[in-house]
Design a protein around this motif. Structure first.
Motif, PDB file in Angstrom:
ATOM      1  N   ASP A 141       0.687  -1.137   0.446  1.00  9.64           N
ATOM      2  CA  ASP A 141       0.405  -0.199  -0.062  1.00  9.64           C
ATOM      3  C   ASP A 141       0.304   0.993   0.061  1.00  9.64           C
ATOM      4  N   PRO A 142       0.518   2.043  -1.029  1.00 11.18           N
ATOM      5  CA  PRO A 142       1.126   3.460  -1.179  1.00 11.18           C
ATOM      6  C   PRO A 142       1.145   4.155  -0.295  1.00 11.18           C
ATOM      7  N   GLY A 143       0.559   4.202   0.813  1.00  9.02           N
ATOM      8  CA  GLY A 143      -0.464   5.050   1.559  1.00  9.02           C
ATOM      9  C   GLY A 143      -0.053   4.678   3.126  1.00  9.02           C
ATOM     10  N   SER A 144       0.729   2.977   3.137  1.00  9.32           N
ATOM     11  CA  SER A 144       0.741   2.344   4.153  1.00  9.32           C
ATOM     12  C   SER A 144       2.055   3.512   4.688  1.00  9.32           C
TER      13      SER A 144
ATOM     14  N   LEU B 146      -2.364   7.669  -8.898  1.00  6.21           N
ATOM     15  CA  LEU B 146      -0.562   7.221  -7.490  1.00  6.21           C
ATOM     16  C   LEU B 146       0.312   8.700  -7.364  1.00  6.21           C
ATOM     17  N   ILE B 149      -0.150  11.178  -3.514  1.00  9.38           N
ATOM     18  CA  ILE B 149       1.234  10.350  -2.466  1.00  9.38           C
ATOM     19  C   ILE B 149       2.053  11.923  -2.971  1.00  9.38           C
ATOM     20  N   GLU B 153       3.545  14.433   0.219  1.00  7.11           N
ATOM     21  CA  GLU B 153       4.625  13.402   1.295  1.00  7.11           C
ATOM     22  C   GLU B 153       5.800  14.309   0.937  1.00  7.11           C
ATOM     23  N   MET B 162       0.958   9.908   4.561  1.00  4.16           N
ATOM     24  CA  MET B 162      -0.187   9.411   4.172  1.00  4.16           C
ATOM     25  C   MET B 162      -1.165   8.377   5.350  1.00  4.16           C
ATOM     26  N   PRO B 163      -0.877   7.341   6.005  1.00  6.99           N
ATOM     27  CA  PRO B 163      -1.245   7.486   7.546  1.00  6.99           C
ATOM     28  C   PRO B 163      -1.825   7.898   8.413  1.00  6.99           C
ATOM     29  N   LEU B 166      -4.577  10.428   6.689  1.00 12.79           N
ATOM     30  CA  LEU B 166      -6.234   8.956   6.395  1.00 12.79           C
ATOM     31  C   LEU B 166      -6.255   8.756   7.816  1.00 12.79           C
ATOM     32  N   THR B 190      -6.321   3.701   0.904  1.00 13.26           N
ATOM     33  CA  THR B 190      -5.401   4.540   0.011  1.00 13.26           C
ATOM     34  C   THR B 190      -6.323   4.902  -1.299  1.00 13.26           C
ATOM     35  N   LEU B 194      -7.404   8.191  -2.792  1.00 12.19           N
ATOM     36  CA  LEU B 194      -6.923   8.589  -4.032  1.00 12.19           C
ATOM     37  C   LEU B 194      -8.398   8.035  -5.449  1.00 12.19           C
TER      38      LEU B 194
END
Lengths: 274, 364
Positions: A141-144, B146, B149, B153, B162-163, B166, B190, B194
Motif C-alpha cells: 500500500d503506497p499509502g502505508s 498515484l 501521494i 508527502e 499518508m497514514p 488517512l 488509500t 486516491l
C-alpha cells in the motif's frame, strides 16, 4: 424398536450421502504450512541497528540504522520437480530489521511434499509495480508508512524501493544534520512505458542435502540469513567513501548484483503437529 | 410435536451436518489483504455524465477501474480544496492549483508549499488529465491515482504522511458520510481516497476555448485574421511537439533553454537514460495565457518572452531537439508580426468556461 432401527438406518444413509457429496478432496487434507525465518546478520555477527559496528572488505567501518527489503513471488522447489508457486496475491512480504514479526514468513496451503529449496524475487515485480492501486494492499500500500526510515516507495518516480540500507560511517561525508550518513535505496523495475534499468533479482536458495518435509504432522521452518556485508563485498566492492548515497543512479545495479548474493541457507527445524 | 415433525427436524439435522462437512477448508487469511469494511448498507450512486469532447483523442485513463459518480466527484472535490491534506493544515491542492490560473499557480516561478518552502519546478496547470500517459515535467508518475501521494508527502509541498492523513480523514465527521455515499462504505482506504481525488481531477476537462468552437464549427468560434495567421504559423513551426488537440505529443524534448542558472536534468532523473538528459515533457498550451510563468523552472513571465526564446535566444545545446535546429541553426525564425500572430493564436486557447466552471470551484 422397529422405529428406532429405521432411524439408525436412515441416519447411516444420510451420512453416507453427505460423505459422497464431499467427494472433491478437501484442500486442507493435502496442504500444510511452511515457514521461512529470515535472520539479518553482518558476517558472523548478529545485525544490531544503531549499536553494532561492522567493517566491509575495504576496511570502512559502519553502523547500520535501517535495513529493509521486499521478498516476493516465492516459489518452493520440490525434490520431484513439481515446484509450488505461492499465489501472487499473497506473495509479497516487507522485511524490516526493526520488526521481528516481519522476518517470519508463514506460508499456508503448501502441498504436502519434500522441498529442497526456495526462490524469491528481491523487490516488487513490474506487473505488480504498475497494477491498479486496489491490488496493492498490505505491505504494498503506497499509502502505508513510507516516510523516513520505513519508506519503501518513491512517490515522485512511482515505484517501490526493493532494498534499503542506511547507516553512519566515518567514511561517509558529513551531511546537513552534521552526521556521517550513507544511504542505499535500491529500486527500478524496468520501467512502465520507457525501458529503464531493471534491478529485480530472482534469488534461489537451496537447502543443500536437507529436505524440508510438509505433511499432516510436520511444519518445517527454514532459516535463511541475509548478510549486509555482502551488499558491500560482492562482485563490485562498494565503498562508502566513494558512494555514500546511491538511489536513482546506474550504480544501483552494482549494489543489486551484490545483494543478489546475500542470502544463505542456515538450517531447518521441524515442528510436529499433535 | 407430531412424530412426522420430529422426523422432519431430524432429517434436516442430518442434511445440515452433511452440508457443513462439505465446506471447503479454511480459506487462507493472507490471500485477502483487502480490509473488509462494513458491508453494503443500501447505497445508490449516480453516474457522472463524463463526455469526451468531440475533437479530442480517446482518454488514457481506465475509467472501468474507477467509474465516475456524482458522489465520488463531490468527495474528490472536497478533498482537493481541503487544507487538512497538508501537515499543518495550511495548504490544499487548490492552494497551488488555482482555478483562475487554469489550476496553475501564477505568483511563483517555482512551486511554493507549506511554511513558504520552495520546490524545484514550476507548477503545471491541471486540465485534461484523463488524456495523459504520464504526469509531471519529467513523467515520473504514470497513473493519475498515484499522483497525489507525491505532493502530500513532499516535505516542501504538503509535508504530510499518508497514514497520518488517512487517519485524520477517518476521524473527520465530514468525510465518513461522503465516503459512504461514494463507495458504499465508510472504510477509508488509500485506494478509495486516491480514486476520489482522481474522479474530481478527471472532470477537469478544458475543451471550450474559442479555438475549440472554431474547429467544431460552433457558435462563438470565430477567429480574427491575425489569429488565423497565428494558427497557420503554429501548425508549421510548433505542432511537431505541441501536437494535436491536447497541444502536446506527450514526448520529452529539449527546447534549447539556457542552463546558466538551472541545471535540472529533467526526464533522465526518472529513466537514468543518457539520451533523456535535459529533456522535459512537452507541455500542453491550452489556457497558456493564464498559466504564467512558463517553462519547467518558470523563467519566462510573458508569452512575448517565450516567442523571443524560440526566435532568437535558443541555445545550441547538444540535447536540442532536431525539430528546433533549422538549416543547422538553433531557433525558429519569426518576424515581429509572426510573433504577435502566434501569441494572438495562443490566446484563443483560453477556456473561460473552464476557469469559471462552478463545478470545479471550492465547494461551500
Amino acid at each position: 424398536m422397529y422405529r428406532s432401527l429405521l432411524y439408525v438406518f436412515l441416519t447411516g444413509l444420510g451420512l453416507t450421502a453427505g460423505l459422497l457429496a464431499c467427494d472433491t478432496p478437501d484442500p486442507e487434507a493435502v496442504t500444510g504450512t511452511f515457514v521461512i525465518q529470515l535472520d539479518n546478520v553482518a558476517g558472523n555477527q548478529n545485525l544490531q541497528l544503531n549499536t553494532g559496528t561492522y567493517r566491509n572488505a575495504l576496511g570502512e567501518s559502519f553502523t547500520p540504522t535501517a535495513f529493509n527489503y521486499f521478498v516476493s513471488n516465492i516459489r518452493l522447489i520440490r525434490t520431484n520437480g513439481a515446484d509450488y508457486v505461492v499465489p501472487q496475491d499473497s506473495s509479497y512480504f516487507l522485511v524490516r530489521e526493526t520488526d521481528p514479526a516481519s522476518q517470519r514468513i508463514t506460508l499456508k496451503n503448501v502441498p504436502y511434499g519434500d522441498y529442497k529449496g526456495v526462490s524469491f524475487v528481491l523487490g516488487v515485480d513490474s506487473l505488480r509495480s504498475t497494477m491498479d492501486i486496489s491490488r496493492r494492499t498490505g505491505a504494498l500500500d503506497p499509502g502505508s508508512d513510507h516516510t523516513g526510515a520505513n519508506g519503501m516507495y518513491w512517490s515522485w518516480n512511482s515505484g517501490y524501493i526493493f532494498m534499503k540500507l542506511e547507516g553512519t560511517s566515518p567514511s561517509a561525508p558529513v551531511d546537513a544534520t552534521g552526521s556521517n550518513t550513507f544511504r542505499y535505496h535500491i529500486g527500478f523495475f524496468g520501467g512502465r512505458d520507457t525501458r529503464t534499468i531493471n534491478n529485480l533479482k530472482t534469488i534461489p536458495v537451496l537447502f543443500g542435502t536437507d529436505v524440508a518435509q510438509v505433511d499432516a504432522e510436520k511444519v518445517p521452518t527454514v532459516l535463511l540469513q541475509a548478510d549486509v556485508l555482502k551488499i558491500f563485498d560482492g562482485p563490485t566492492l562498494l565503498s562508502i567513501k566513494a558512494n555514500p548515497e546511491v538511489m536513482i543512479s546506474p550504480f544501483s545495479s552494482s549494489i543489486a548484483n551484490n545483494y543478489a548474493q546475500m542470502f544463505a541457507y542456515r538450517g531447518k527445524t521441524t515442528a510436529t503437529l499433535n | 410435536m407430531q412424530r412426522w415433525q420430529i422426523f422432519g427436524v431430524w432429517i434436516s439435522i442430518v442434511l445440515f451436518g452433511a452440508v457443513v462437512s462439505c465446506q471447503p477448508g479454511g480459506s487462507d487469511p493472507t490471500t485477502d489483504p483487502e480490509p473488509t469494511g462494513p458491508k453494503p448498507i443500501e447505497y445508490q450512486t449516480t453516474p457522472y455524465p463524463w463526455k469526451k469532447p468531440a475533437n479530442f483523442p480517446e482518454p488514457t485513463y481506465a475509467f472501468a477501474k474507477n467509474p465516475l459518480t456524482l458522489e465520488g466527484v463531490a468527495l474528490g472535490r472536497a478533498l482537493f480544496y481541503d487544507d487538512m491534506l497538508s501537515v499543518n493544515g495550511t495548504v490544499s491542492c487548490a492552494f497551488c492549483h488555482q482555478q483562475g490560473a487554469a489550476f496553475a499557480h501564477t505568483d511563483h516561478a517555482l512551486s511554493h508549499g507549506i511554511n513558504d518552502k520552495i520546490g524545484t519546478r514550476n507548477n503545471l496547470g491541471l486540465q485534461n488529465m484523463a488524456f495523459y500517459k504520464a504526469f509531471f515535467w519529467d513523467g515520473g508518475v504514470q497513473d493519475l491515482d498515484l499522483l497525489p501521494i507525491a505532493p502530500i508527502e513532499n516535505p516542501v509541498e504538503m509535508g504530510h504522511s499518508m497514514p497520518a492523513l488517512l487517519n485524520a480523514v477517518r476521524q473527520s465527521p465530514r468525510y465518513r458520510p461522503m465516503f459512504l455515499a461514494a463507495f458504499g462504505t465508510d472504510s477509508i482506504t488509500t485506494d478509495r481516497f486516491l480514486k476520489a481525488l482522481s474522479q474530481f481531477m478527471l472532470t477537469m476537462v478544458s475543451a471550450n476555448s474559442r479555438y475549440d468552437k472554431y474547429v467544431r464549427n460552433e457558435a462563438g468560434g470565430r477567429l480574427s485574421t491575425d489569429e488565423l495567421a497565428g494558427l497557420t504559423l503554429f501548425k508549421q513551426k510548433c505542432s511537431t511537439c505541441h501536437a494535436g488537440e491536447l497541444f502536446t505529443d506527450q514526448s520529452y524534448r529539449n527546447n534549447g533553454l539556457s542552463r546558466a542558472t538551472n541545471k535540472d536534468e529533467g526526464r533522465s532523473l526518472i529513466t537514468l537514460r543518457p539520451e533523456d538528459r535535459f529533456t522535459f515533457r512537452v507541455p500542453s498550451l491550452r489556457n497558456v495565457e493564464r498559466t504564467s510563468p512558463y517553462m519547467h523552472d518558470g523563467r519566462f513571465w510573458t508569452l512575448e518572452e517565450v516567442m523571443n526564446h524560440y526566435s532568437t535566444n535558443m541555445q545550441d545545446v547538444p540535447e536540442l531537439d532536431p525539430a528546433l535546429r533549422i538549416n543547422g541553426r538553433p531557433g525558429v525564425p519569426l518576424t515581429d508580426t509572426e510573433k504577435k500572430q502566434l501569441v494572438a493564436f495562443l490566446r484563443t486557447l483560453t477556456d473561460t468556461d473552464y476557469i469559471a466552471d462552478r463545478r470545479l470551484s471550492a465547494p461551500n
